[in-house]
Design a protein around this motif. Structure first.
Motif, PDB file in Angstrom:
ATOM      1  N   LYS A 114     -18.331  45.978 -56.305  1.00  0.00           N
ATOM      2  CA  LYS A 114     -17.416  46.707 -57.197  1.00  0.00           C
ATOM      3  C   LYS A 114     -18.152  47.618 -58.181  1.00  0.00           C
ATOM      4  CE  LYS A 114     -13.835  43.247 -56.848  1.00  0.00           C
ATOM      5  NZ  LYS A 114     -13.066  42.218 -57.508  1.00  0.00           N
ATOM      6  N   THR A 115     -19.270  47.128 -58.731  1.00  0.00           N
ATOM      7  CA  THR A 115     -19.950  47.889 -59.781  1.00  0.00           C
ATOM      8  C   THR A 115     -21.228  48.570 -59.307  1.00  0.00           C
ATOM      9  OG1 THR A 115     -21.218  45.958 -60.479  1.00  0.00           O
ATOM     10  CG2 THR A 115     -19.075  46.314 -61.538  1.00  0.00           C
ATOM     11  N   ASN A 116     -21.676  48.259 -58.098  1.00  0.00           N
ATOM     12  CA  ASN A 116     -22.932  48.775 -57.543  1.00  0.00           C
ATOM     13  C   ASN A 116     -24.153  48.383 -58.368  1.00  0.00           C
ATOM     14  OD1 ASN A 116     -21.705  49.953 -55.318  1.00  0.00           O
ATOM     15  ND2 ASN A 116     -21.343  51.871 -56.406  1.00  0.00           N
ATOM     16  N   ASP A 117     -24.037  47.324 -59.152  1.00  0.00           N
ATOM     17  CA  ASP A 117     -25.182  46.796 -59.898  1.00  0.00           C
ATOM     18  C   ASP A 117     -25.965  45.864 -58.986  1.00  0.00           C
ATOM     19  OD1 ASP A 117     -24.443  48.078 -62.251  1.00  0.00           O
ATOM     20  OD2 ASP A 117     -23.228  46.376 -62.939  1.00  0.00           O
ATOM     21  N   PHE A 118     -27.304  45.919 -59.112  1.00  0.00           N
ATOM     22  CA  PHE A 118     -28.149  45.049 -58.301  1.00  0.00           C
ATOM     23  C   PHE A 118     -28.200  43.658 -58.922  1.00  0.00           C
ATOM     24  CE2 PHE A 118     -32.212  43.292 -56.829  1.00  0.00           C
ATOM     25  CZ  PHE A 118     -32.013  43.406 -55.471  1.00  0.00           C
ATOM     26  N   ARG A 119     -27.929  42.643 -58.130  1.00  0.00           N
ATOM     27  CA  ARG A 119     -27.994  41.241 -58.565  1.00  0.00           C
ATOM     28  C   ARG A 119     -29.305  40.657 -58.064  1.00  0.00           C
ATOM     29  NH1 ARG A 119     -23.657  39.776 -61.930  1.00  0.00           N
ATOM     30  NH2 ARG A 119     -22.098  41.354 -61.499  1.00  0.00           N
ATOM     31  N   ALA A 120     -30.272  40.498 -58.931  1.00  0.00           N
ATOM     32  CA  ALA A 120     -31.590  39.996 -58.546  1.00  0.00           C
ATOM     33  C   ALA A 120     -31.578  38.475 -58.452  1.00  0.00           C
ATOM     34  CB  ALA A 120     -32.630  40.444 -59.563  1.00  0.00           C
ATOM     35  N   LEU A 121     -32.190  37.961 -57.408  1.00  0.00           N
ATOM     36  CA  LEU A 121     -32.341  36.523 -57.218  1.00  0.00           C
ATOM     37  C   LEU A 121     -33.794  36.173 -57.492  1.00  0.00           C
ATOM     38  CD1 LEU A 121     -30.409  36.242 -53.838  1.00  0.00           C
ATOM     39  CD2 LEU A 121     -29.524  35.810 -56.125  1.00  0.00           C
ATOM     40  N   GLN A 122     -34.012  35.144 -58.283  1.00  0.00           N
ATOM     41  CA  GLN A 122     -35.371  34.767 -58.645  1.00  0.00           C
ATOM     42  C   GLN A 122     -35.625  33.311 -58.304  1.00  0.00           C
ATOM     43  OE1 GLN A 122     -35.710  35.662 -62.794  1.00  0.00           O
ATOM     44  NE2 GLN A 122     -35.844  37.857 -62.456  1.00  0.00           N
ATOM     45  N   ASP A 123     -36.874  33.022 -57.944  1.00  0.00           N
ATOM     46  CA  ASP A 123     -37.316  31.653 -57.667  1.00  0.00           C
ATOM     47  C   ASP A 123     -36.445  30.959 -56.622  1.00  0.00           C
ATOM     48  OD1 ASP A 123     -39.365  31.921 -59.523  1.00  0.00           O
ATOM     49  OD2 ASP A 123     -38.063  31.286 -61.166  1.00  0.00           O
ATOM     50  N   ILE A 124     -36.222  31.640 -55.509  1.00  0.00           N
ATOM     51  CA  ILE A 124     -35.425  31.075 -54.419  1.00  0.00           C
ATOM     52  C   ILE A 124     -36.280  31.051 -53.160  1.00  0.00           C
ATOM     53  CG2 ILE A 124     -33.436  31.438 -52.909  1.00  0.00           C
ATOM     54  CD1 ILE A 124     -31.922  32.494 -55.226  1.00  0.00           C
ATOM     55  N   GLN A 125     -36.228  29.932 -52.456  1.00  0.00           N
ATOM     56  CA  GLN A 125     -36.903  29.798 -51.170  1.00  0.00           C
ATOM     57  C   GLN A 125     -35.877  29.406 -50.126  1.00  0.00           C
ATOM     58  OE1 GLN A 125     -40.036  26.970 -51.638  1.00  0.00           O
ATOM     59  NE2 GLN A 125     -41.233  28.285 -52.972  1.00  0.00           N
ATOM     60  N   PHE A 126     -36.098  29.862 -48.901  1.00  0.00           N
ATOM     61  CA  PHE A 126     -35.178  29.581 -47.801  1.00  0.00           C
ATOM     62  C   PHE A 126     -35.869  28.728 -46.751  1.00  0.00           C
ATOM     63  CE2 PHE A 126     -33.479  33.370 -49.702  1.00  0.00           C
ATOM     64  CZ  PHE A 126     -32.102  33.226 -49.601  1.00  0.00           C
ATOM     65  N   ILE A 127     -35.131  27.761 -46.228  1.00  0.00           N
ATOM     66  CA  ILE A 127     -35.563  26.968 -45.082  1.00  0.00           C
ATOM     67  C   ILE A 127     -34.426  27.035 -44.069  1.00  0.00           C
ATOM     68  CG2 ILE A 127     -36.093  24.670 -44.212  1.00  0.00           C
ATOM     69  CD1 ILE A 127     -37.256  23.970 -46.881  1.00  0.00           C
ATOM     70  N   GLY A 128     -34.765  27.278 -42.818  1.00  0.00           N
ATOM     71  CA  GLY A 128     -33.747  27.352 -41.780  1.00  0.00           C
ATOM     72  C   GLY A 128     -34.081  26.432 -40.628  1.00  0.00           C
ATOM     73  N   ALA A 129     -33.055  25.989 -39.940  1.00  0.00           N
ATOM     74  CA  ALA A 129     -33.230  25.161 -38.748  1.00  0.00           C
ATOM     75  C   ALA A 129     -32.277  25.669 -37.683  1.00  0.00           C
ATOM     76  CB  ALA A 129     -32.944  23.693 -39.059  1.00  0.00           C
ATOM     77  N   MET A 130     -32.748  25.620 -36.442  1.00  0.00           N
ATOM     78  CA  MET A 130     -31.885  26.063 -35.341  1.00  0.00           C
ATOM     79  C   MET A 130     -32.396  25.488 -34.040  1.00  0.00           C
ATOM     80  SD  MET A 130     -32.958  30.028 -35.096  1.00  0.00           S
ATOM     81  CE  MET A 130     -34.053  30.522 -33.808  1.00  0.00           C
ATOM     82  N   GLY A 131     -31.509  25.426 -33.083  1.00  0.00           N
ATOM     83  CA  GLY A 131     -31.867  24.983 -31.750  1.00  0.00           C
ATOM     84  C   GLY A 131     -32.186  26.187 -30.887  1.00  0.00           C
ATOM     85  N   PRO A 132     -32.615  25.938 -29.667  1.00  0.00           N
ATOM     86  CA  PRO A 132     -32.901  27.063 -28.771  1.00  0.00           C
ATOM     87  C   PRO A 132     -31.621  27.811 -28.405  1.00  0.00           C
ATOM     88  CG  PRO A 132     -33.102  24.973 -27.609  1.00  0.00           C
ATOM     89  CD  PRO A 132     -32.879  24.644 -29.047  1.00  0.00           C
ATOM     90  N   PRO A 133     -31.726  29.111 -28.134  1.00  0.00           N
ATOM     91  CA  PRO A 133     -30.541  29.881 -27.753  1.00  0.00           C
ATOM     92  C   PRO A 133     -29.855  29.305 -26.516  1.00  0.00           C
ATOM     93  CG  PRO A 133     -32.375  31.348 -28.221  1.00  0.00           C
ATOM     94  CD  PRO A 133     -32.913  29.947 -28.219  1.00  0.00           C
ATOM     95  N   GLY A 134     -28.544  29.416 -26.495  1.00  0.00           N
ATOM     96  CA  GLY A 134     -27.726  28.904 -25.405  1.00  0.00           C
ATOM     97  C   GLY A 134     -26.656  27.982 -25.954  1.00  0.00           C
TER      98      GLY A 134
END
Length: 114
Positions: free
Chosen positions: A38-58
């Motif tokens: 709505k405002t086109n303001d940038f929302r900065a994210l700080q001190d965040i880490q991502f971990i992902g898990a997934m199986g093989p495609p199919g």
């Protein structure tokens, strides 16, 4: 903050090969935030880490793009082969069935092999 994303490759692939949910996560990881619509303001994210898990495609799981995977350090865990998995489950079941009578405890191998 640590964000865990399970089944990372579940979003459906769109016409042009993108996966909308993954593109939002990619932008958050690469740009360290995103723009407010709505405002086109940038929302900065700080001190965040991502971990992902997934199986093989199919079976409903899709391959994810190289554009997204370069954000991660990848760790592949091959499936167990042979008696390794049976031995793990037998050990667990022997411990669990140990509290029951010897008749029930003797069924450990049958339960695991079923």
């Amino acid at each position: 903050m640590l964000i865990f994303v399970d089944d990372l490759n579940m979003p459906a692939i769109e016409t042009y090969g993108a996966q909308g949910a993954i593109e939002i996560l990619r932008q958050a990881m690469f740009m360290h935030g995103w723009y407010e619509r709505k405002t086109n303001d940038f929302r900065a994210l700080q001190d965040i880490q991502f971990i992902g898990a997934m199986g093989p495609p199919g079976a409903g799981k899709n391959p994810i793009t190289a554009r997204y995977t370069w954000n991660f350090s990848l760790l592949f865990v091959p499936p167990y082969a042979g008696d390794g998995l049976n031995r793990i489950f037998e050990t667990i079941m022997k411990w669990f069935f140990g509290q029951f009578s010897s008749t029930v405890a003797g069924l450990t191998k049958n339960v695991v092999s079923a």
